[in-house]
Design a protein around this motif. Structure first.
Motif, PDB file in Angstrom:
ATOM      1  N   PRO A 276       0.832  -1.205   0.008  1.00  0.00           N
ATOM      2  CA  PRO A 276       0.055  -0.084   0.132  1.00  0.00           C
ATOM      3  C   PRO A 276       0.730   1.321  -0.029  1.00  0.00           C
ATOM      4  O   PRO A 276       0.336   2.325  -0.478  1.00  0.00           O
ATOM      5  N   THR A 277       2.264   1.303   0.520  1.00  0.00           N
ATOM      6  CA  THR A 277       2.884   2.526   0.791  1.00  0.00           C
ATOM      7  C   THR A 277       4.242   2.268   0.236  1.00  0.00           C
ATOM      8  O   THR A 277       4.711   1.060   0.394  1.00  0.00           O
ATOM      9  N   SER A 326       5.374   0.109  -5.207  1.00  0.00           N
ATOM     10  CA  SER A 326       4.123   0.691  -4.650  1.00  0.00           C
ATOM     11  C   SER A 326       3.460   1.122  -6.005  1.00  0.00           C
ATOM     12  O   SER A 326       3.612   0.394  -7.139  1.00  0.00           O
ATOM     13  N   SER A 348      -6.327   1.163  -3.279  1.00  0.00           N
ATOM     14  CA  SER A 348      -6.799   2.638  -3.232  1.00  0.00           C
ATOM     15  C   SER A 348      -8.099   2.559  -3.704  1.00  0.00           C
ATOM     16  O   SER A 348      -9.111   3.326  -3.275  1.00  0.00           O
ATOM     17  N   ALA A 437       3.549   5.003   7.909  1.00  0.00           N
ATOM     18  CA  ALA A 437       2.575   5.040   6.805  1.00  0.00           C
ATOM     19  C   ALA A 437       1.683   4.007   6.944  1.00  0.00           C
ATOM     20  O   ALA A 437       0.504   4.333   6.294  1.00  0.00           O
ATOM     21  N   TYR A 441      -1.784   5.680   5.717  1.00  0.00           N
ATOM     22  CA  TYR A 441      -2.734   5.283   4.786  1.00  0.00           C
ATOM     23  C   TYR A 441      -4.103   4.514   5.073  1.00  0.00           C
ATOM     24  O   TYR A 441      -5.327   4.825   4.444  1.00  0.00           O
ATOM     25  N   TYR A 442      -4.058   3.631   6.313  1.00  0.00           N
ATOM     26  CA  TYR A 442      -5.414   3.153   6.673  1.00  0.00           C
ATOM     27  C   TYR A 442      -6.461   4.034   7.317  1.00  0.00           C
ATOM     28  O   TYR A 442      -7.527   3.670   7.249  1.00  0.00           O
ATOM     29  N   GLN A 445      -8.700   4.938   4.920  1.00  0.00           N
ATOM     30  CA  GLN A 445      -9.253   3.698   4.351  1.00  0.00           C
ATOM     31  C   GLN A 445     -10.459   3.215   5.294  1.00  0.00           C
ATOM     32  O   GLN A 445     -10.992   2.257   5.070  1.00  0.00           O
TER      33      GLN A 445
END
Length: 528
Positions: A276-277, A326, A348, A437, A441-442, A445
């Protein structure tokens, strides 16, 4: 170039594009879109009375969303211009010195200019070429191509695109070619402002996306890729699961040829692994190269452009190998011969899942796509309900310890010792970045994961940090924690305030027990 027959998108767009019509082309990745727009655009500029003056004017301007894709388009354009004497190609993108770009433009204005939006906008505002502004030079460009236009919009480049197009001839005096996998409403709005009303639309996907305004991706996308998914049993086993899955991909179908040489595992498969990152890519690359002794290439936006170009080129030419990356590799970039695409974590978007998948199953070849999710991400499967992504029973058995793997358990002990005890600087630093990170990121989400409380996410992140070998969760700077809305929930740098802080750190290694590392969220809640 070894091309003897046109692909569908090439055949259906060539006549309209060569005749000067505006074109909207929709096609899946790996179907020859780059040649579909470059070939007619170059032919028209060089062979018709378009008014192009080679060496003084940019004949074809191509705008690309990423540096990697821009580089690839530039290489293809160079091959197409091989036997046209005096023609040149130049690629410009951010992350490099703009003065070098200007120097090359001053030496000779290229026939084909491939650019990312940010760098091109900078050049239009500041560069002087031959005593005139570069914007004046570009005002004579007769053909403009927007490649992966939906991704350009996803990345927030709408304002830059409109500003750039304002420097070009009016839409009724230039040719505009748009190529995109999806056609969202925002793209339709831009088309009204930038294309002639009689543009030609070619749809080689036929999923209804061109008509419904949403641009939904087809459930039949990548029919040559066998897709499946598996769930990691618990967050505490996230890292060991990554090791198991990548090793399984290396062995898959070539078990008798996967070898260990000089203590390093080698494979005949060609595997792209998405995280994800960028910082998660860095951690897992360090883990595999330093601990697992399984060589992997590392590619993400935090690396210099020179490094990215070199690694991308090496993986493209390689017959086998493993690339950890990524989303810089998610679209448009062509890596021939990829046998497996492995995606860890929720992408994403649904479309991004499909674009990542497109790194394999290209040009009619077969491939496999494995989606591996943590237990907190299982709701993403609902977004894929129109796509056949069944449960992978064999992979599930591997993750549930149904398949014995003492080697992975030993590797996890080595990792815990390096990060939690000896303080290996490379792994510890990249692990701290991965933790931060992960949180960032989450947090974005949470709605998709149907998670209401940030405390729940912090607990998950702390379990993830324990899985990376940390005795206690890494700290965050107060300004970063404030931006994330996590002050009071996590440990702050240089402070005892926050979720999981203790009034004094452990006084010895003996006090840093494995129990603390495996269940940090329970330990932290009790202390609070």
């Amino acid at each position: 170039m070894g091309l003897s027959r046109m692909t569908e998108i090439q055949a259906k767009t060539f006549d309209a594009a060569f005749s000067g019509r505006d074109v909207l082309g929709r096609a899946r990745t790996g179907t020859g879109k780059t040649v579909a727009f470059l070939l007619p655009a170059i032919e028209r500029v060089l062979r018709t009375s378009s008014g192009h003056v080679d060496g003084s004017d940019v004949g074809v301007l191509v705008i690309s969303p990423t540096r990697e894709l821009a580089t690839q388009i530039g290489a293809e354009a160079g091959r197409l211009l091989t036997f046209h004497k005096g023609t040149t190609v130049q690629v410009v993108y951010g992350g490099t010195k703009a003065t070098r770009d200007v120097s090359r433009l001053k030496e000779r204005v290229p026939t084909v200019l491939v650019a990312t939006p940010g760098r091109l906008k900078d050049l239009l505002q500041t560069a002087m070429i031959g005593g005139v502004r570069f914007s004046k030079v570009l005002s004579r460009t007769s053909v403009v191509v927007l490649d992966e236009t939906d991704q350009l919009l996803d990345q927030g480049f709408r304002r830059e695109i409109l500003a750039i197009l304002n420097h070009l001839p009016r839409c009724d005096r230039r040719q505009t070619l748009l190529f995109s996998a999806t056609v969202p409403r925002e793209l339709r709005e831009i088309m009204k402002q930038t294309m002639k009303p009689d543009y030609v639309e070619v749809d080689c996907i036929q999923d209804g996306g061109s008509a419904d305004g949403e641009g939904g991706m087809s459930a039949q996308t990548h029919v040559h890729v066998r897709q499946s998914h598996a769930l990691i049993p618990s967050v505490g086993r996230y890292v060991s699961s990554v090791i198991r899955v990548v090793k399984e991909a290396a062995r898959d179908g070539v078990a008798d040829r996967a070898e260990t040489k000089n203590g390093r595992v080698e494979t005949d498969n060609k595997i792209v692994v998405f995280f994800p990152t960028s910082r998660m890519v860095s951690f897992f690359a360090a883990l595999f190269n330093d601990v697992v002794k399984m060589p992997v290439m590392e590619l993400h936006s935090r690396k210099s452009q020179g490094y990215r170009n070199r690694v991308s080129g090496e993986f493209r030419e390689a017959e086998s190998g493993i690339l950890f990356t990524s989303d810089v590799s998610a679209r448009g970039v062509d890596y021939p011969g990829v046998t497996h695409v492995v995606q860890f974590g929720i992408p994403s978007s649904r479309d991004q899942y499909i674009h990542r998948l497109g790194r394999t199953g290209r040009a009619g070849a077969d491939g496999k796509g494995w989606l591996v999710l943590g237990p907190f991400e299982s709701s993403f499967l609902e977004e894929l309900k129109q796509i056949n992504v069944p449960k992978d029973l064999a992979l599930t058995d591997v993750l549930r310890d149904t398949v014995e793997d003492d080697e992975t358990e030993e590797l996890m002990r080595v990792l815990t010792d390096k990060v939690g005890s000896s303080g290996d600087q490379n792994l510890a630093k990249s692990g701290e970045g991965a933790y931060q990170a992960f949180l960032g990121y989450y947090l974005g989400q949470m709605k998709r994961m149907k998670m209401d409380k940030k405390e729940s996410l912090v607990d998950i992140a702390n379990e993830f940090s324990a899985a990376m070998g940390f005795r206690r969760p890494p700290t965050l700077a107060k300004n970063m924690a404030s931006k994330m809305g996590l002050v009071g929930l996590i440990v702050l740098s240089g402070s005892d305030v926050g979720r999981g802080s203790s009034k004094s750190p452990p006084s010895s290694k003996r006090e840093r027990t494995r129990t603390d590392a495996t269940k940090p969220h329970q330990r932290l809640r009790k202390r609070n």
